[in-house]
Motif scaffolding. Structure first.
Motif, PDB file in Angstrom:
ATOM      1  N   ARG A   1      39.040 -39.855 -67.481  1.00  0.00           N
ATOM      2  CA  ARG A   1      38.009 -39.820 -66.910  1.00  0.00           C
ATOM      3  C   ARG A   1      36.874 -40.930 -67.030  1.00  0.00           C
ATOM      4  O   ARG A   1      35.826 -40.829 -66.740  1.00  0.00           O
ATOM      5  CB  ARG A   1      37.413 -38.412 -67.067  1.00  0.00           C
ATOM      6  N   ARG A   2      37.475 -41.681 -67.803  1.00  0.00           N
ATOM      7  CA  ARG A   2      36.544 -43.233 -68.057  1.00  0.00           C
ATOM      8  C   ARG A   2      36.221 -43.962 -66.863  1.00  0.00           C
ATOM      9  O   ARG A   2      37.085 -43.955 -66.151  1.00  0.00           O
ATOM     10  CB  ARG A   2      37.130 -43.805 -69.269  1.00  0.00           C
ATOM     11  N   THR A   3      35.188 -44.552 -66.747  1.00  0.00           N
ATOM     12  CA  THR A   3      35.028 -45.391 -65.659  1.00  0.00           C
ATOM     13  C   THR A   3      35.715 -46.759 -65.962  1.00  0.00           C
ATOM     14  O   THR A   3      36.157 -46.880 -66.943  1.00  0.00           O
ATOM     15  CB  THR A   3      33.281 -45.825 -65.661  1.00  0.00           C
ATOM     16  N   PRO A   4      36.250 -47.573 -65.007  1.00  0.00           N
ATOM     17  CA  PRO A   4      36.799 -48.837 -65.151  1.00  0.00           C
ATOM     18  C   PRO A   4      36.100 -49.605 -66.236  1.00  0.00           C
ATOM     19  O   PRO A   4      36.653 -50.542 -66.931  1.00  0.00           O
ATOM     20  CB  PRO A   4      36.758 -49.600 -63.820  1.00  0.00           C
ATOM     21  N   ARG A   5      34.736 -49.679 -66.352  1.00  0.00           N
ATOM     22  CA  ARG A   5      34.102 -50.586 -67.199  1.00  0.00           C
ATOM     23  C   ARG A   5      34.156 -49.968 -68.582  1.00  0.00           C
ATOM     24  O   ARG A   5      34.553 -50.958 -69.519  1.00  0.00           O
ATOM     25  CB  ARG A   5      32.524 -50.425 -66.990  1.00  0.00           C
ATOM     26  N   GLN A   6      34.323 -48.765 -68.705  1.00  0.00           N
ATOM     27  CA  GLN A   6      34.606 -48.199 -70.124  1.00  0.00           C
ATOM     28  C   GLN A   6      35.867 -48.446 -70.677  1.00  0.00           C
ATOM     29  O   GLN A   6      36.103 -48.766 -71.687  1.00  0.00           O
ATOM     30  CB  GLN A   6      34.131 -46.664 -70.179  1.00  0.00           C
ATOM     31  N   ARG A   7      36.936 -48.299 -69.786  1.00  0.00           N
ATOM     32  CA  ARG A   7      38.332 -48.740 -70.059  1.00  0.00           C
ATOM     33  C   ARG A   7      38.371 -50.005 -70.427  1.00  0.00           C
ATOM     34  O   ARG A   7      38.958 -50.491 -71.458  1.00  0.00           O
ATOM     35  CB  ARG A   7      39.098 -48.615 -68.648  1.00  0.00           C
ATOM     36  N   CYS A   8      37.782 -50.839 -69.894  1.00  0.00           N
ATOM     37  CA  CYS A   8      37.668 -52.420 -70.162  1.00  0.00           C
ATOM     38  C   CYS A   8      37.168 -52.446 -71.450  1.00  0.00           C
ATOM     39  O   CYS A   8      37.695 -53.283 -72.495  1.00  0.00           O
ATOM     40  CB  CYS A   8      36.929 -53.186 -69.200  1.00  0.00           C
ATOM     41  N   ILE A   9      36.182 -52.063 -71.886  1.00  0.00           N
ATOM     42  CA  ILE A   9      35.235 -52.147 -73.132  1.00  0.00           C
ATOM     43  C   ILE A   9      36.234 -51.602 -74.171  1.00  0.00           C
ATOM     44  O   ILE A   9      36.362 -52.219 -75.349  1.00  0.00           O
ATOM     45  CB  ILE A   9      33.942 -51.414 -73.221  1.00  0.00           C
ATOM     46  N   ASP A  10      36.909 -50.585 -73.877  1.00  0.00           N
ATOM     47  CA  ASP A  10      37.562 -49.892 -74.965  1.00  0.00           C
ATOM     48  C   ASP A  10      39.068 -50.873 -75.185  1.00  0.00           C
ATOM     49  O   ASP A  10      39.369 -50.941 -76.316  1.00  0.00           O
ATOM     50  CB  ASP A  10      38.323 -48.441 -74.431  1.00  0.00           C
ATOM     51  N   GLU A  11      39.605 -51.370 -74.018  1.00  0.00           N
ATOM     52  CA  GLU A  11      40.959 -52.305 -74.400  1.00  0.00           C
ATOM     53  C   GLU A  11      40.415 -53.316 -74.927  1.00  0.00           C
ATOM     54  O   GLU A  11      41.148 -54.032 -76.112  1.00  0.00           O
ATOM     55  CB  GLU A  11      41.378 -52.617 -72.879  1.00  0.00           C
ATOM     56  N   GLU A  12      39.174 -54.108 -74.668  1.00  0.00           N
ATOM     57  CA  GLU A  12      38.678 -55.151 -75.444  1.00  0.00           C
ATOM     58  C   GLU A  12      38.337 -54.895 -76.891  1.00  0.00           C
ATOM     59  O   GLU A  12      38.738 -55.777 -77.949  1.00  0.00           O
ATOM     60  CB  GLU A  12      37.357 -55.807 -74.822  1.00  0.00           C
ATOM     61  N   ILE A  13      37.735 -53.712 -77.328  1.00  0.00           N
ATOM     62  CA  ILE A  13      37.655 -53.529 -78.703  1.00  0.00           C
ATOM     63  C   ILE A  13      39.102 -53.302 -79.413  1.00  0.00           C
ATOM     64  O   ILE A  13      39.002 -53.954 -80.358  1.00  0.00           O
ATOM     65  CB  ILE A  13      36.619 -52.219 -78.826  1.00  0.00           C
ATOM     66  N   GLU A  14      39.870 -52.717 -78.858  1.00  0.00           N
ATOM     67  CA  GLU A  14      41.180 -52.540 -79.527  1.00  0.00           C
ATOM     68  C   GLU A  14      41.721 -53.910 -79.475  1.00  0.00           C
ATOM     69  O   GLU A  14      42.411 -54.272 -80.441  1.00  0.00           O
ATOM     70  CB  GLU A  14      42.061 -51.878 -78.457  1.00  0.00           C
ATOM     71  N   ARG A  15      41.604 -54.878 -78.584  1.00  0.00           N
ATOM     72  CA  ARG A  15      42.134 -56.273 -79.014  1.00  0.00           C
ATOM     73  C   ARG A  15      41.488 -56.997 -80.003  1.00  0.00           C
ATOM     74  O   ARG A  15      42.200 -57.747 -80.584  1.00  0.00           O
ATOM     75  CB  ARG A  15      41.954 -57.366 -77.719  1.00  0.00           C
TER      76      ARG A  15
END
Length: 107
Positions: free
Chosen positions: A73-87
């Motif tokens: 249920r995350r927004t595309p922006r939040q998914r992007c942020i989460d992926e970048e933080i993981e990287r």
């Protein structure tokens, strides 16, 4: 409780269906599945009280409930942020967070 309301909404959306010969709206399979599910949960019915068709309807309802529960249920922006933080290894610096915010701001 939120899940119950969501499933009630799903049942209501799926409830648009045929009318019986007496003019009253007939119960749809989705409505019957929800009613049987609630009766099983309350103990008013046992699985052995259900027909094969009713058991299949409940299984379809449970699959739908799991699918709804597991949906991202995350927004595309939040998914992007989460992926970048993981990287970045999970704990980016303030500067890295600003870059991530800028990178994901267009999503």
């Amino acid at each position: 409780m939120k899940r119950i309301w969501r499933m009630a909404a799903v049942a209501a959306v799926l409830a648009i269906g045929p009318f019986g010969s007496d003019g009253a709206r007939a119960e749809t399979p989705a409505e019957r599945a929800w009613r049987n599910y609630e009766q099983l949960r309350s103990g008013a019915k046992k699985p052995s009280d259900l027909s094969d068709v009713e058991r299949r309807e409940i299984m379809a309802l449970l699959q739908r409930m799991r699918k709804d529960r597991d949906a991202d249920r995350r927004t595309p922006r939040q998914r992007c942020i989460d992926e970048e933080i993981e990287r970045e290894g999970g704990s980016p610096s303030d500067l890295a967070m600003r870059v991530i915010d800028l990178k994901c701001s267009q999503r």
